[in-house]
Scaffold this motif. Sequence first.
Motif, short mmCIF file in Angstrom:
data_model
loop_
_atom_site.label_atom_id
_atom_site.label_comp_id
_atom_site.label_asym_id
_atom_site.label_seq_id
_atom_site.Cartn_x
_atom_site.Cartn_y
_atom_site.Cartn_z
N ARG A 172 0.77 -1.30 -0.02
CA ARG A 172 -0.20 0.00 0.05
C ARG A 172 0.93 1.22 -0.02
O ARG A 172 0.45 2.19 -0.39
N ASN A 173 2.21 1.10 0.69
CA ASN A 173 2.89 2.29 0.66
C ASN A 173 3.42 2.80 -0.68
O ASN A 173 4.22 3.93 -0.83
N ASN A 174 3.48 1.90 -1.56
CA ASN A 174 3.77 2.14 -3.07
C ASN A 174 2.76 3.20 -3.59
O ASN A 174 3.03 3.69 -4.74
N ILE A 175 1.82 3.48 -3.06
CA ILE A 175 0.56 4.30 -3.84
C ILE A 175 0.37 5.49 -3.13
O ILE A 175 0.23 5.75 -1.88
N LYS A 176 0.46 6.46 -3.96
CA LYS A 176 0.20 7.83 -3.43
C LYS A 176 -0.79 8.63 -4.29
O LYS A 176 -1.09 8.35 -5.58
N ILE A 211 -3.52 8.63 -9.14
CA ILE A 211 -2.58 8.01 -8.19
C ILE A 211 -1.10 7.93 -9.12
O ILE A 211 -1.11 7.91 -10.25
N SER A 212 -0.39 7.74 -8.38
CA SER A 212 1.27 7.55 -8.56
C SER A 212 1.67 6.09 -7.97
O SER A 212 1.17 5.88 -6.79
N LEU A 267 0.03 15.18 -2.09
CA LEU A 267 0.18 13.86 -2.12
C LEU A 267 -0.31 13.07 -0.74
O LEU A 267 -0.07 13.87 0.39
N SER A 268 -1.12 12.22 -1.04
CA SER A 268 -1.45 11.40 0.34
C SER A 268 -1.61 10.00 0.23
O SER A 268 -1.50 9.43 -1.08
N GLU A 269 -1.51 9.35 1.36
CA GLU A 269 -1.32 7.91 1.50
C GLU A 269 -2.60 7.21 1.61
O GLU A 269 -3.71 7.68 1.76
#
Length: 347
Positions: free
Chosen positions: A178-182, A194-195, A232-234
């Motif tokens: 999940r930390n891959n996704i911003k 998203i990135s 950017l947010s998580e």
Amino acid sequence: MKKQILLLLLVFLSACSLPQNISTKLIETKGKISSDNYLGSYYKDNYVWGGAMNLAWNDLNENILHEKIQLDTKDKTALEMVTKLNESPFNKNDLDEASYYIKSGYGQETVNIINQESRQKFPSKSLKDLDIGLGPEDIIAYAYFLKEVEYQNQFEEKNVTFQNDSVKGFYAINYKQRNNIKILKYWDDDKFIISLQLKNDDDQLFLAKGFSDTSPKTVIDLINSLNNSENLSEINSEDLFEMPKIHLDYQRKYNELTNKSLANKDFTDYYIGEIYENIKFDMDHKGARVENEAAITVIAGAINPQKKPKVRKFILDKPFWVIMKRANSTNPYFILGINNTALLETQ
């Protein structure tokens, strides 16, 4: 609010030339592209654009013609395509030097050098060597780039649904994934940008859902305006992410431009011969790989106007013969001469 990030429709991979000590997470990009000069095409109803054609086109303009290409034609489609290629915002400064190869020049020797040098710089190049024959005054412009990126953490593989069909894909199941996704912007489950975070943050990979598939301009403008650390947010532990794997292997031929004479000074006796590009793209649970090449040949000598061929009619509406024989014999084994309708099937 629980956000479901399920299906992603548009993929953009962009390169950033940044100082080594600056993270892309801190970059604020507020500018917008000034025009919609991306000359994309559709392959199996999917929009495709790669930058190699612009690199080859620009090199032809700068190093051979020393001005922008002009065509001697009234073909509206061809002229519009030339305008887009001449005015495209993309150039080699949008890539790092290690990822591309560009060369233009005259004759078969240049073709041979391109094959040798591009293969030497990119040993993993999967595209075939150029198979083009040129005369000493003919011109070639060529460009190739290769980008291979990996996510910070691999995702898990599984089958996913796209447009109600089950396809191979991948998803996030734990904190690292999940930390891959911003998140750049979330409107609802059917519209978001998203990135995916990469091991090398000199490149960025964005995914956007819910935008028109006829032009990338709107989503590129939004990415450029939203891509900064403040936006950017998580995703949280309850959010969902999954997407299909992608495989593309596509050749585009620019038939609209072939056999068009140049109007540039000192090149009025030249015309565009072959002009094509090859694009390969793969995206899976580990990362993404894009490989793109383009070749333009400009041939010396004016195009010979061809007479319209006479239409030949092979219509058996008068007496005719039917002859049958073996291929290795000169003697027929059946001969029939049709002179009237007696042996013909009437309505």
